[in-house]
Design an enzyme around this catalytic site. Structure first.
Site, PDB file in Angstrom:
ATOM      1  N   SER A 142       0.873  -1.180   0.000  1.00 23.50           N
ATOM      2  CA  SER A 142       0.000   0.000   0.000  1.00 23.50           C
ATOM      3  C   SER A 142       0.909   1.229   0.000  1.00 23.50           C
ATOM      4  O   SER A 142       2.101   1.118   0.310  1.00 23.50           O
ATOM      5  CB  SER A 142      -0.840  -0.008   1.283  1.00 23.50           C
ATOM      6  OG  SER A 142      -1.453   1.248   1.500  1.00 23.50           O
ATOM      7  N   TYR A 155      -2.388  -1.170  10.389  1.00 22.44           N
ATOM      8  CA  TYR A 155      -2.313  -1.377   8.928  1.00 22.44           C
ATOM      9  C   TYR A 155      -0.970  -0.863   8.396  1.00 22.44           C
ATOM     10  O   TYR A 155      -0.307  -1.525   7.595  1.00 22.44           O
ATOM     11  CB  TYR A 155      -3.488  -0.646   8.289  1.00 22.44           C
ATOM     12  CG  TYR A 155      -3.675  -0.860   6.811  1.00 22.44           C
ATOM     13  CD1 TYR A 155      -4.307  -1.998   6.328  1.00 22.44           C
ATOM     14  CD2 TYR A 155      -3.253   0.100   5.886  1.00 22.44           C
ATOM     15  CE1 TYR A 155      -4.510  -2.184   4.960  1.00 22.44           C
ATOM     16  CE2 TYR A 155      -3.455  -0.071   4.527  1.00 22.44           C
ATOM     17  CZ  TYR A 155      -4.086  -1.210   4.063  1.00 22.44           C
ATOM     18  OH  TYR A 155      -4.289  -1.383   2.709  1.00 22.44           O
TER      19      TYR A 155
HETATM   20  N1  LIG Z   1      -8.683  -0.568  -1.639  1.00 23.23           N
HETATM   21  C1  LIG Z   1      -7.631   0.191  -1.426  1.00 23.23           C
HETATM   22  O1  LIG Z   1      -7.711   1.423  -1.506  1.00 23.23           O
HETATM   23  C2  LIG Z   1      -6.293  -0.434  -1.098  1.00 23.23           C
HETATM   24  C3  LIG Z   1      -5.167   0.409  -1.086  1.00 23.23           C
HETATM   25  C4  LIG Z   1      -3.929  -0.140  -0.798  1.00 23.23           C
HETATM   26  C5  LIG Z   1      -3.802  -1.484  -0.530  1.00 23.23           C
HETATM   27  N2  LIG Z   1      -4.912  -2.287  -0.537  1.00 23.23           N
HETATM   28  C6  LIG Z   1      -4.722  -3.703  -0.239  1.00 23.23           C
HETATM   29  O2  LIG Z   1      -5.240  -4.474  -1.311  1.00 23.23           O
HETATM   30  C7  LIG Z   1      -5.568  -5.770  -0.837  1.00 23.23           C
HETATM   31  C8  LIG Z   1      -6.966  -6.119  -1.327  1.00 23.23           C
HETATM   32  O3  LIG Z   1      -7.883  -5.200  -0.767  1.00 23.23           O
HETATM   33  P1  LIG Z   1      -9.209  -4.732  -1.520  1.00 23.23           P
HETATM   34  O4  LIG Z   1      -9.203  -3.263  -1.537  1.00 23.23           O
HETATM   35  O5  LIG Z   1      -9.369  -5.481  -2.774  1.00 23.23           O
HETATM   36  O6  LIG Z   1     -10.291  -5.150  -0.413  1.00 23.23           O
HETATM   37  P2  LIG Z   1     -11.525  -6.146  -0.455  1.00 23.23           P
HETATM   38  O7  LIG Z   1     -12.127  -6.043   0.897  1.00 23.23           O
HETATM   39  O8  LIG Z   1     -12.348  -5.886  -1.657  1.00 23.23           O
HETATM   40  O9  LIG Z   1     -10.846  -7.584  -0.639  1.00 23.23           O
HETATM   41  C9  LIG Z   1     -10.110  -8.208   0.384  1.00 23.23           C
HETATM   42  C10 LIG Z   1     -10.380  -9.693   0.312  1.00 23.23           C
HETATM   43  O10 LIG Z   1      -9.570 -10.341   1.311  1.00 23.23           O
HETATM   44  C11 LIG Z   1     -10.350 -11.347   1.905  1.00 23.23           C
HETATM   45  N3  LIG Z   1      -9.809 -11.692   3.223  1.00 23.23           N
HETATM   46  C12 LIG Z   1      -9.877 -10.973   4.366  1.00 23.23           C
HETATM   47  N4  LIG Z   1      -9.296 -11.643   5.373  1.00 23.23           N
HETATM   48  C13 LIG Z   1      -8.827 -12.816   4.836  1.00 23.23           C
HETATM   49  C14 LIG Z   1      -8.138 -13.921   5.362  1.00 23.23           C
HETATM   50  N5  LIG Z   1      -7.805 -14.011   6.666  1.00 23.23           N
HETATM   51  N6  LIG Z   1      -7.812 -14.940   4.522  1.00 23.23           N
HETATM   52  C15 LIG Z   1      -8.150 -14.889   3.215  1.00 23.23           C
HETATM   53  N7  LIG Z   1      -8.840 -13.882   2.667  1.00 23.23           N
HETATM   54  C16 LIG Z   1      -9.168 -12.841   3.468  1.00 23.23           C
HETATM   55  C17 LIG Z   1     -11.752 -10.754   1.982  1.00 23.23           C
HETATM   56  O11 LIG Z   1     -12.730 -11.759   2.162  1.00 23.23           O
HETATM   57  C18 LIG Z   1     -11.840 -10.032   0.648  1.00 23.23           C
HETATM   58  O12 LIG Z   1     -12.377 -10.873  -0.356  1.00 23.23           O
HETATM   59  C19 LIG Z   1      -5.445  -5.699   0.689  1.00 23.23           C
HETATM   60  O13 LIG Z   1      -4.215  -6.263   1.082  1.00 23.23           O
HETATM   61  C20 LIG Z   1      -5.452  -4.215   0.965  1.00 23.23           C
HETATM   62  O14 LIG Z   1      -4.793  -3.898   2.162  1.00 23.23           O
HETATM   63  C21 LIG Z   1      -6.154  -1.787  -0.826  1.00 23.23           C
END
Ligand SMILES: NC(=O)c1ccc[n+]([C@@H]2O[C@H](COP(=O)([O-])OP(=O)(O)OC[C@H]3O[C@@H](n4cnc5c(N)ncnc54)[C@H](O)[C@@H]3O)[C@@H](O)[C@H]2O)c1
Length: 260
Positions: A142, A155
């Protein structure tokens, strides 16, 4: 097809960023194990891939559960003859100041990102080393891998930690042709962000639109969200890159929100 015949596991692929990476990998010819802690969403992603003519399986895998991680990884390697790509992407957010966050929530956030990153890489590495055909491990970091925001202490710590894990893996993996890189997105409109909007807007007494403008997109170069398509393109590029020239890196895909 940039990933023809490759075998990939994507964690947290039932939703958001992971889902789009899984679909892009399949379009590029990879066989994709769509894994998520929520089996139904993993199944839905895998079905979308198959409907589009790709190859995908769906598995429930809680990335913090060592037994489950090993079982799923071993199963994929046995059925498809190895593992070439791991995208360790599953993630959660928890909003609290460090003064207020409970030890339980602190550990929960660190566990999903750091234990999850460790357990899934370790499980895939074993197969990558045994099969002697190299591999690519990609973490979803991130912009919080590099800087901090209020109320996101656990986080930030977890995402900073993933960069260390990635770099250590890049050094050790090089002996086996295994690369490790981290994609660092800025704000992407997925459920992870959607859940934060009403909470943070209410806390600050502003509208969600104002919050997005003043806080979320303020430091981008163009006031734009990063998209899942942009991230998936970088994930394909990293997975298909042919040499160790690109390893141990973290790439901010963030509309200039952070510049390394
Ligand atoms: N959305 C943003 O703005 C953003 C920015 C930077 C980084 N990220 C990172 O991107 C990655 C994906 O996030 P996203 O935005 O797609 O969110 P999201 O909530 O759409 O997807 C996250 C997925 O992870 C799954 N998950 C949660 N805990 C879990 C576990 N213990 N085991 C297996 N699966 C699990 C959830 O069920 C979900 O399907 C994450 O690591 C997040 O920190 C997101």
């Amino acid at each position: 097809m940039r990933l023809n015949e490759k075998v990939a596991i994507v964690t947290g692929a039932g939703s958001g960023i992971g889902k789009h990476i899984a679909k892009s990998y399949a379009r590029e010819g990879a066989k994709v194990c769509v894994s998520d802690i929520i089996l139904e969403t993993a199944r839905a992603t895998a079905q979308e891939i198959r409907d589009a003519g790709g190859v995908a399986s769906a598995e429930r895998m809680d990335v913090t559960d060592e037994r489950e991680v090993n079982q799923v990884t071993d199963k994929v390697a046995a059925e498809w003859g190895g593992i070439d790509i791991l995208v360790s992407n599953a993630g959660i957010q928890h909003l609290d100041t460090i003064a207020d966050v409970s030890f339980e929530n602190w550990k929960r956030v660190l566990a999903v990102h750091l234990d999850g990153g460790f357990l899934t890489s370790k499980a895939s590495l074993r197969h990558m080393i045994d099969h002697k055909r190299g591999g690519s491990i990609i973490f979803t970091g991130s912009v919080h891998s590099y800087y901090a925001s209020e109320q996101k202490g656990p986080y930030c710590v977890a995402k900073h930690g993933l960069v260390g894990l990635c770099r250590a893996l890049a050094k050790e993996g090089a002996h086996h042709g295994i690369r490790a890189n981290t994609i660092c997105p800025a704000l992407v409109r997925t459920p992870l962000i959607e859940k934060q909007l009403p909470v943070l807007a209410a806390q600050r007494g502003v509208s969600e639109e104002q919050l997005v403008h003043d806080l979320f997109l303020r430091f981008t170069v163009d006031n734009e969200y990063t998209t899942v398509a942009e991230l998936a393109e970088v994930a394909v590029f990293l997975a298909s890159f042919p040499t160790n020239a690109l390893t141990g890196q973290s790439i901010c895909v963030a509309h200039g929100m952070h510049m390394l």
